[in-house]
Design a protein around this motif. Structure first.
Motif, PDB file in Angstrom:
ATOM      1  N   GLN A 111      38.397 -11.911 -40.860  1.00  0.00           N
ATOM      2  CA  GLN A 111      38.152 -13.348 -40.827  1.00  0.00           C
ATOM      3  C   GLN A 111      36.929 -13.665 -41.668  1.00  0.00           C
ATOM      4  O   GLN A 111      35.886 -13.034 -41.523  1.00  0.00           O
ATOM      5  CB  GLN A 111      37.955 -13.825 -39.385  1.00  0.00           C
ATOM      6  N   VAL A 112      37.091 -14.626 -42.566  1.00  0.00           N
ATOM      7  CA  VAL A 112      36.003 -15.061 -43.436  1.00  0.00           C
ATOM      8  C   VAL A 112      35.878 -16.576 -43.301  1.00  0.00           C
ATOM      9  O   VAL A 112      36.821 -17.312 -43.617  1.00  0.00           O
ATOM     10  CB  VAL A 112      36.281 -14.685 -44.913  1.00  0.00           C
ATOM     11  N   LEU A 113      34.755 -17.032 -42.776  1.00  0.00           N
ATOM     12  CA  LEU A 113      34.511 -18.464 -42.584  1.00  0.00           C
ATOM     13  C   LEU A 113      35.681 -19.134 -41.853  1.00  0.00           C
ATOM     14  O   LEU A 113      36.141 -20.217 -42.211  1.00  0.00           O
ATOM     15  CB  LEU A 113      34.258 -19.142 -43.939  1.00  0.00           C
ATOM     16  N   GLY A 114      36.146 -18.432 -40.819  1.00  0.00           N
ATOM     17  CA  GLY A 114      37.174 -18.999 -39.970  1.00  0.00           C
ATOM     18  C   GLY A 114      38.592 -18.836 -40.466  1.00  0.00           C
ATOM     19  O   GLY A 114      39.536 -19.302 -39.812  1.00  0.00           O
ATOM     20  N   GLU A 115      38.790 -18.178 -41.633  1.00  0.00           N
ATOM     21  CA  GLU A 115      40.141 -17.955 -42.151  1.00  0.00           C
ATOM     22  C   GLU A 115      40.462 -16.467 -42.122  1.00  0.00           C
ATOM     23  O   GLU A 115      39.587 -15.622 -42.267  1.00  0.00           O
ATOM     24  CB  GLU A 115      40.267 -18.525 -43.567  1.00  0.00           C
TER      25      GLU A 115
END
Length: 474
Positions: free
Chosen positions: A36-40
Motif C-alpha cells: 500500500q502506497v498512500l492508501g492505494e
C-alpha cells in the motif's frame, strides 16, 4: 520428452516449476509482494520479474537443454498500460484496491444496464473486473490513460519482458469484462461506450500460441539455450487449473479450483448468457481449449488466510496440523459465514480485521460467534461447503445437467476437512487432486503447443494415470 517451465503466480506466492505431467520440481518459490502506497494497493511487478528470472536461472542451471518451453499464468483482471515503446505509464494496481468501490452500478448504468453488459460479455459483476479498474483510471488518472498506447494483462506483460513480443492471451482477456465470448474478440461496443481508445487493445491469441524466444539479454542472464520458446499458455491461472482436471473423455467435469478463491463450474461448448445465469452470479470465461469455463467466483481460502495472518501477527505460532485438530474438535459448533458477503473481500487493516468481520456476521445472523481458532475455521469451512452446495444447485438448474461427482483441484484440495464436509453437504463424491493443478495445466498446454501430446484430453488422461487423487464420499 522435453521438460517445461511453468511460472505460476498466485495471490500470495509464486513458483517456478520444471517438469512434465508425471514428475515436476519447484525450483524457486517466492512471495508475490504487494504494497500500500498512500492508501492505494499495488503489485510489485518488477520485483516479481526479478524473482522469475532467479527461478529461470536455477531451472536452466539444473536442466539446461532438457527444457523446451516456458509458460506464465497469473490471477485474472489485473493489468498495466504502456506507452508506444512498451514502457509502463503507471504502476499495477491490486484487484483488492478500493478505488473501484461503487463503480459496478455507475458503469453498468452508463452502458445500458447490467443485462446489456452481461449479454455482450457473459461476465459476472465483480468490483475488481478490469472494466471498473479502467473506469476508475479514467476518472482519477485521465492523464495516465491518455498517455497509454497498449493494454497488457500481468502475464502478457511478463511474457513481453521475456520476449519483446506484445500479445493479449485469450483466457486472461476473457476475465476483463471487456471481451465478447460470442464474437471471440474484444467487446468493442463497450470499449467505445466507456470512451477507451480502441488502439489500446491488441491482438488476442489462443492459449498455446508460441510467442518467441527469450530476448538475447534475458537468455544470457538466465543461461537459457536459444532453442527455448515462450508460449502463451493458459495465462489465467484458473484456465490452467481447469485444463488439468483429470476427467475421462466425454465426461462433463464439475470442478472447484480451490485456493485463495474457489472457482466452481463446468466446461461447456458455448456460453450461457441469460438472466438466470446473471442473477445466480455465474460467468463465462475462456478455457484453454477455447471452450467456455462457466463458473462462479466464491471467496475461498482467503478468509482463512487472513485470519491466520492476523493470529501470526499477534505472535501465535500456527501449526496447520494443530489447527486441523482444533477444527475437528470444534465440529459441533454450528456457526458459519456466507463467503459471498463482500465484507470478506478486503485484506486485514488495523481497524477492520477478518476475525472481527466473521464475529459480526455471526452476530448479525443470530449465531453464536466463534470463540476459538477451531470455531473460526468451522465457520469458514462450513460456510464454504454450504456455498458450494447452493452454487451446484444453481448450476444444475441453469445447465439442465445432473452431477454425481465433483473434482476439487489446486492447493485448497489439501484441506481434507473441507473436502469431506463438501462431499457431505453436496451429496457428491469428491475427487481431490491434483494439488499442483495450475502448474500442471500450464505444462499440459505447453506440451500440446509443442506437439508432445496430440490433444488436451490426452494430457488429462496422462494426469489421471500419473497424479495422486483422493476420494471422499458423502
Amino acid at each position: 520428452m522435453k521438460k517445461h517451465i511453468a511460472v505460476d503466480l498466485g495471490a500470495s506466492n509464486g513458483r517456478v516449476i520444471v517438469g512434465d505431467l508425471k514428475d515436476f520440481e519447484v525450483v524457486h518459490r517466492f512471495v508475490t509482494h504487494n504494497d500500500q502506497v498512500l492508501g492505494e494497493f499495488y503489485w510489485n511487478l518488477l520485483g516479481l520479474f526479478s524473482e522469475i528470472k532467479v527461478g529461470l536461472k536455477k531451472a536452466f542451471a539444473q536442466y539446461g537443454s532438457q527444457i523446451g518451453s516456458i509458460g506464465i499464468d497469473t490471477w485474472g483482471v489485473d493489468f498495466v498500460l504502456t506507452d508506444e515503446r512498451g514502457s509502463l505509464v503507471s504502476m499495477c494496481y491490486h484487484y483488492r484496491d478500493n478505488r473501484t468501490d461503487g463503480l459496478v452500478e455507475e458503469v453498468s448504468n452508463r452502458l445500458g444496464g447490467k443485462m446489456e453488459v452481461f449479454e455482450k460479455t457473459g461476465i459476472a459483476f465483480q468490483p475488481f473486473n478490469t472494466l471498473y479498474q479502467m473506469a476508475a483510471m479514467k476518472r482519477d488518472r485521465p492523464g495516465t490513460l491518455s498517455a497509454a498506447r497498449h493494454y497488457l494483462s500481468v502475464p502478457d506483460l511478463l511474457a513481453y519482458w521475456l520476449t519483446g513480443v506484445m500479445k493479449n492471451e485469450r483466457s486472461h482477456a476473457s476475465t476483463t469484462q471487456l471481451y465478447d465470448p460470442k464474437a471471440k474478440s474484444w467487446a468493442w461496443s463497450l470499449i467505445a461506450g466507456m470512451g477507451f481508445e480502441k488502439e489500446l487493445f491488441g491482438e488476442i491469441v489462443d492459449s498455446g500460441t508460441p510467442l518467441g524466444p527469450l530476448t538475447a539479454s534475458v537468455a544470457h542472464e538466465v543461461g537459457a539455450p536459444q532453442s527455448v520458446v515462450v508460449i502463451a499458455s493458459a495465462a489465467h491461472d484458473t484456465a490452467s487449473a481447469v485444463a488439468a482436471v483429470p476427467v475421462a473423455r466425454d465426461e462433463v467435469p464439475l470442478y472447484i479450483s480451490s485456493g485463495t478463491w474457489s472457482l466452481l463450474g463446468v466446461e461447456l461448448a458455448q456460453p450461457i448468457i441469460n438472466r438466470l445465469a446473471l442473477e445466480s452470479g455465474f460467468t463465462n470465461e475462456i478455457a484453454a481449449s477455447g471452450n467456455i469455463r462457466f463458473l462462479k467466483n466464491i471467496m475461498g481460502m482467503w478468509i482463512q488466510q487472513e485470519c491466520v495472518r492476523y493470529w501470526e501477527s499477534q505472535g501465535d505460532a500456527i501449526s496447520w496440523k494443530e489447527l486441523d485438530r482444533e477444527t475437528l474438535a470444534s465440529a459441533s459448533y454450528l456457526g458459519y459465514v456466507d463467503p459471498a458477503d463482500q465484507r470478506f473481500l478486503k485484506p486485514n487493516s488495523y481497524d477492520n480485521l477478518m476475525v472481527d468481520r466473521i464475529r459480526l456476521w455471526c452476530e448479525e445472523h443470530g449465531q453464536t460467534p466463534p470463540a476459538s481458532k477451531g470455531e473460526y475455521m468451522v465457520a469458514i469451512y462450513r460456510g464454504l461447503a454450504k456455498a458450494y452446495a447452493l452454487s451446484i444447485g444453481q448450476l444444475q438448474a441453469i445447465t439442465g445437467k445432473e452431477f454425481t461427482s465433483l473434482y476439487i483441484i489446486g492447493g485448497g484440495c489439501k484441506n481434507e476437512i473441507l473436502d469431506q464436509w463438501t462431499a457431505t453437504e453436496t451429496g457428491l463424491t469428491v475427487y481431490a487432486g491434483p494439488v499442483e493443478a495450475t502448474a500442471l495445466g500450464n505444462i499440459l498446454v505447453q506440451m500440446y503447443a509443442t506437439g508432445e501430446i496430440s490433444s488436451l484430453q490426452e494430457g488429462r488422461d496422462l494426469l489421471r494415470r500419473e497424479q495422486k487423487v483422493k476420494v471422499f464420499h458423502p
